[in-house]
Design an enzyme around this catalytic site. Structure first.
Site, PDB file in Angstrom:
ATOM      1  CD  GLU A 429      -2.704  -1.325  -0.068  1.00  0.00           C
ATOM      2  OE1 GLU A 429      -2.862  -0.350  -0.821  1.00  0.00           O
ATOM      3  OE2 GLU A 429      -3.156  -2.452  -0.331  1.00  0.00           O
ATOM      4  N   GLY A 430       1.995   1.213  -0.652  1.00  0.00           N
ATOM      5  CA  GLY A 430       2.903   2.349  -0.693  1.00  0.00           C
ATOM      6  C   GLY A 430       3.926   2.209   0.411  1.00  0.00           C
TER       7      GLY A 430
END
Length: 569
Positions: A429-430
């Site tokens: 998610e980053g």
């Protein structure tokens, strides 16, 4: 070894009542039903499920991983029953729209339940978390027809959701993706391409799996400006809305990972699969970011959940293991260094949990009031929640191994699983570096307005409280304000060079603020809370000074060494 777990309900109640202000959320028309009694009842019910149903699945998920068998993803023992308990309890649709079967509860309450599920069994919790993100994306961006068909199934847990961004040649650079979407003239699109790292891309206990897929239309602009979002189900819905013919999507393989073995991470292949456009053409990233922002807070909460599980595991061992203290009759928990590790873990977990709760309350207030200030605060806190929560998860899991000593290195104790499972939360998610760059980049496009407003609130509270601990927190807030003012005047390269230490310094100050407010609350655990605040402010908060010095060092020194210099011996 079966893992035990007890939900930290006291922490959640303290944060809701005295730190994050859930009462403001419940005072709104939108969330008026979220009374303290109802919230307590919900958390207690969720705690029982996590303690009694999900926690026993932690070790089986690790020891008997998901596997691909003749094209079917076979899940770990007990996971089907565990998922059924989650779905039937309504835990997937806690914050979803009641029009489609959701409870319509505040995100803050859903966050607490998600943390408990993460502590009990992270591998299984990932499945409903992805569905929750997809539900939010479809609520905001899908057509009425798609919402009417898919949201009830996703909310009930009959069907699950995934997000498909990454491709073999396109990692964090999403704009480099090559998956194609060709219109068929009938309102649908043929999706062709391959996606990797698809969490819960399939499972043998799900009636249908609904994939949100980023793809490029013919003649679309290059980069992220030319990406569209499509809903591609495993089974095409029939006339009654049930799962019909098989779509052109399949699992090619499963990744063999360091941890979260019970969560199938799939390589997905789309071969002219039928998909429906979600949102506008070439605006897929905006729609997907709705899901990603939901997931970023969720991942930070996963880190906190694993940290809590690792802490409880280490505490149980330390208070049972007798060795070399008090004539051989004391436990290792009496050793000063072990006590340092345990109290540090406890203090950091509370700080991270508080930041995530503040984040969730800001999201709820933005929804309830429509005030831009709340939306800006929610956006500001999201990268901090994700990065700090997952960093605390990794640190606590490692510390838990250290508390166990040599037994922590032995798989049978279960201590190492926490470290292996949580490690990915700083990446997916980053990455946490990307979160920090987002904080000093996109989140500072307002010239630091949202950051300054939050820092000023911390400083005002510290001044009003008074005392030595409050004075230390106030001084830290002042230093954070000065560095924030310095950052917003610098170019992006200088900001990015110090982004990671800046984010952590911000989290440190937020944690001090939360501990102050918790210690000031008149509760039955007041003495313990004051002692914990003392641990945090005296031993952990001082890190902010070194972190802020790093944040202001700029980029030039990083490039003073050439790549050749870096490789020299």
């Amino acid at each position: 070894m079966q893992m035990s777990y007890r939900a930290p309900l006291g922490d959640f109640r303290l944060l809701f009542d005295h730190v994050a202000g859930l009462d403001r959320v419940a005072a709104s028309e939108r969330f008026a039903e979220a009374t303290p009694d109802l919230v307590d009842q919900i958390l207690s019910e969720a705690a029982r499920m996590c303690e009694d149903v999900l926690a026993p699945l932690q070790r089986p998920g690790d020891e008997s991983p998901a596997r691909l068998e003749n094209g079917v993803v076979r899940t770990s023992p007990g996971f089907a029953e565990g998922y059924r308990a989650i779905a039937e309890g309504g835990w997937i649709g806690m914050s979803a729209d009641p029009e489609y079967g959701g409870m319509g509860l505040p995100v803050a309450v859903a966050m607490a339940v998600n943390e408990m599920m993460s502590s009990a069994c992270l591998s299984l919790q990932l499945c409903p978390m992805l569905s929750q993100g997809q539900i939010e994306a479809l609520e905001h961006h899908a057509s009425d027809a798609i919402r009417a068909l898919y949201l009830p199934k996703l909310t009930s847990g009959e069907w699950s959701g995934t997000m498909n961004l990454t491709e073999p040649q396109a990692g964090s650079d999403v704009g480099a993706l090559t998956t194609k979407a060709v219109p068929d003239g009938e309102g649908t699109y043929a999706i062709t391409g391959q996606k990797i790292y698809i969490t819960w891309g399939d499972a043998d206990f799900l009636d249908n799996v609904c994939h949100l897929v980023l793809a490029r239309l013919p003649d679309a602009p290059e980069g992220t400006r030319g990406i569209s979002l499509f809903l591609v189900p495993k089974f095409l819905p029939d006339a009654e809305g049930g799962p019909g013919p098989r779509n052109g999507v399949r699992v090619v393989s499963l990744e063999h990972k360091l941890g979260i073995h019970g969560s199938p991470t799939c390589v997905m292949e789309y071969d002219a699969a039928t998909g429906w456009l979600v949102g506008e053409e070439n605006a897929g990233m905006a729609a997907m970011f709705t899901m990603m922002n939901n997931a970023r807070l969720g991942v930070g909460v996963q880190g906190i959940g694993v940290a809590e599980g690792a802490y409880q595991h280490a505490l149980a061992y330390a208070t049972d293991r007798r060795q070399g203290q008090a004539g051989g009759t004391g436990t290792i928990a009496e050793h000063a260094d072990v006590r340092r590790m345990l109290t540090g873990m406890r203090a950091d977990i509370f700080a991270a949990r508080a930041i995530a709760t503040l984040n969730a309350v800001a999201i709820d207030m933005a929804k309830a009031t429509g005030e831009p200030g709340w939306a800006a605060r929610a956006a500001l806190l999201t990268p901090i929640s994700k990065a700090f929560g997952s960093d605390v998860g990794v640190a606590a899991a490692q510390e838990g191994i250290q508390v166990h000593g040599g037994m922590g290195f032995v798989e049978e104790t279960g201590a190492a699983q926490y470290a292996r499972d949580v490690r990915v939360t700083t990446i997916y998610e980053g990455t946490n570096g990307i979160q920090a760059m987002d904080l000093v980049g996109r989140k500072m496009k307002d010239g630091g307005t949202a950051a300054f407003a939050l820092i000023d609130e911390i400083a005002a509270d510290a001044e009003a409280m008074g005392g030595a601990l409050a004075e230390a927190v106030g001084a830290a807030a002042s230093a954070l304000r000065d560095t924030t003012a310095w950052l917003v005047e610098r170019d992006l390269q200088d900001r990015f060079a110090g982004a990671v230490p800046y984010l952590r310094a911000f989290a440190r100050v937020l944690g001090g603020w939360a501990h102050l407010k918790a210690a000031a609350a008149d509760t039955a655990s007041g003495a313990g809370r004051a002692a914990l605040a003392e641990i945090y402010v005296r031993r952990l908060l001082p890190e902010h000074a070194a972190l802020l010095a790093q944040a202001r060092a700029g980029a030039e020194g990083l490039y003073a060494m050439s790549l050749e210099d870096l490789g020299a011996t």
